[in-house]
Design a protein around this motif. Sequence first.
Motif: not given
Length: 295
Positions: A267-295
């Motif tokens: 619960e704590d792990t999902i709660g913390t991750f989901c609460t802090e999650f935003d469009d910049d999470t991938g960059r903060r975690l060092g994950l490579p860009a995968l997708r274009r914008n939805r709009d």
Amino acid sequence: MTSPRKRTPVSTEGHMGRADDHPGRCDREYRRRRDALAARADNHAVGAPYPGVEYTEDEHRTWRTVHDALLPNHRAHACRPVLDTLADTEIPADGVPQHADITPGLTARTGFALTLAGGVVPNERFLGSMEHGYFHAVQFVRHPAVPLYTPEPDVLHDVFGHGIHLSSPRIAELYRMFGRAANRVRTDEALDILSRVYWYTLEFGLVSESGAPKAFGAALLSSYGEIGAHDGREVRELDACATAGTQYRISSYQPVLFAARSFSHLEDTIGTFCTEFDDDTGRRLGLPALRRNRD
Ligand SMILES: [Fe+2]
């Protein structure tokens, strides 16, 4: 943390074994039935009413076979929060229930309702609907020749996996957390990252009890072959960043699973991750860009 080297699949649904040699692929009559039930979801609006299914005796028999096989496995391999929920929940034994038979119990317990899916549902809709208490579920039944295995989610997966989850207020809240996180972001890349965390927790997550990993995820709970079969796989301690960077397999067994130290840890792990999650999470975690914008 492991970083993905390839693009992850779009869907958060789909699982459990090797699809290529499944008998359902070659059985034209089965494919027609499955596809006709799936097509009912075309243009379905989330939350709108939809008709039930007149299930065949073969389909009811498949349900009974899976029901009778899975319940003892649950007692042996499922984690305590799942067992506590099961003890207070009645899953029909005699045949395939209608969604309309399942939803009232879910709504009374957690406010959730099933809404119609035809199979793969895009992440934005699938995850986003959870914030509002809707879970996408299919109506078709797995192929009768291999009742204890399915290469894709079917009504048995949705009831024996997600239906159990969504009968528990604490577990249902985890679904809502994913929904709120999904609706906060604007990019497909972010949704892909979120879907990986969803995959390794709500679909394939384990919870350790007295040092032994127990089944929690819906895909494990609904799969006779997988619920207790994590001995041969790599089991890592749950870390949200690690799951966010680990690619998953849709149609084969997962080689890596993640075990929370306890349900509270999950619960704590999902709660913390989901609460802090935003469009910049991938960059903060060092994950490579995968997708274009939805709009
Ligand atoms: Fe699922």
